[in-house]
Design an enzyme around this catalytic site. Structure first.
Site, mmCIF file in Angstrom:
data_model
loop_
_atom_site.group_PDB
_atom_site.id
_atom_site.type_symbol
_atom_site.label_atom_id
_atom_site.label_comp_id
_atom_site.label_asym_id
_atom_site.label_seq_id
_atom_site.Cartn_x
_atom_site.Cartn_y
_atom_site.Cartn_z
ATOM 1 N N ASP A 45 36.271 43.596 41.928
ATOM 2 C CA ASP A 45 37.362 44.539 42.174
ATOM 3 C C ASP A 45 37.139 45.321 43.466
ATOM 4 O O ASP A 45 38.098 45.642 44.168
ATOM 5 C CB ASP A 45 37.549 45.482 40.985
ATOM 6 C CG ASP A 45 38.283 44.826 39.819
ATOM 7 O OD1 ASP A 45 38.776 43.686 39.974
ATOM 8 O OD2 ASP A 45 38.360 45.453 38.750
ATOM 9 N N HIS B 196 38.587 42.505 37.306
ATOM 10 C CA HIS B 196 38.136 43.319 36.172
ATOM 11 C C HIS B 196 36.634 43.234 35.960
ATOM 12 O O HIS B 196 36.139 43.612 34.893
ATOM 13 C CB HIS B 196 38.907 43.020 34.880
ATOM 14 C CG HIS B 196 40.366 43.313 34.999
ATOM 15 N ND1 HIS B 196 40.850 44.569 35.228
ATOM 16 C CD2 HIS B 196 41.444 42.499 34.964
ATOM 17 C CE1 HIS B 196 42.166 44.521 35.318
ATOM 18 N NE2 HIS B 196 42.548 43.282 35.158
#
Length: 190
Positions: free
Chosen positions: A167, A162
């Site tokens: 990511d 996140h």
């Protein structure tokens, strides 16, 4: 509210060797009502990491405690960050004409497209690959196909998820495992 008709690139089912993995963090789910607070893009050439673009973005509105809890991005962290106009142009210049890749990438593409058009008058026309589509095909028995679930299935580290750059790295690792699994199955079926 009228539906935005985007002149974006096309979604591809492909296994490119040269591509740019993208991820964003936002203040919500709607490109019309929410803001991008982080953009990352990691360029791969021949399947190897070549360059990284990553920036926080100062939103016009305060980041809510919920979003800070989810992403770890606080109002203090973005206080000196560039505005969306500067950040989105820098992203566009970094990505160039690369094939874009991401996990559930339509979400990211729509935010990037709308902000690039609003801020710079430029259409984001890069074609893109959604790794989630490969996960749905390769792993139908998983309880869900969230990126962290797929990563856990393959033993990929997800600490720091996140945040946009992390990511991107998780997405690329999932892409490689899913690509290899789907290619292997295809060759076994011959």
């Amino acid at each position: 509210m009228s539906k935005v008709i985007r002149k974006k690139g096309r979604s591809r089912l492909a296994f490119p060797e040269d591509y740019c993995v993208v991820d964003i963090e936002t203040t919500g789910l709607s490109p019309e009502e929410s803001e991008i607070i982080e953009i990352a893009a990691v360029r791969y050439r021949g399947g190897k990491k070549d360059a990284v673009f990553s920036t926080l973005i100062k939103p016009q509105h305060r980041i809510t405690p919920f979003i800070t809890g989810l992403t770890g991005i606080s109002n203090e962290m973005v206080a000196g960050a560039p505005c969306i106009e500067t950040a989105i142009r820098s992203f566009y210049e970094f990505a160039g004409g690369d094939m874009l890749m991401g996990y559930n990438v339509n979400f990211d593409i729509n935010f990037l497209y709308d902000n690039l058009l609003r801020c710079c008058g430029i259409h984001l026309t890069n074609d893109f690959v959604d790794v989630l589509r490969f996960a749905r095909k390769a792993l139908p028995l998983l309880p869900d196909r969230c990126q962290t679930t797929v990563a856990a299935h393959y033993g990929i580290e997800t600490k720091g998820a996140h945040r946009a750059e992390k990511d991107c790295e998780i997405c690329n690792a999932c892409y490689i495992r899913l690509r290899d699994e789907l290619v292997r199955r295809s060759e076994e079926d011959k």
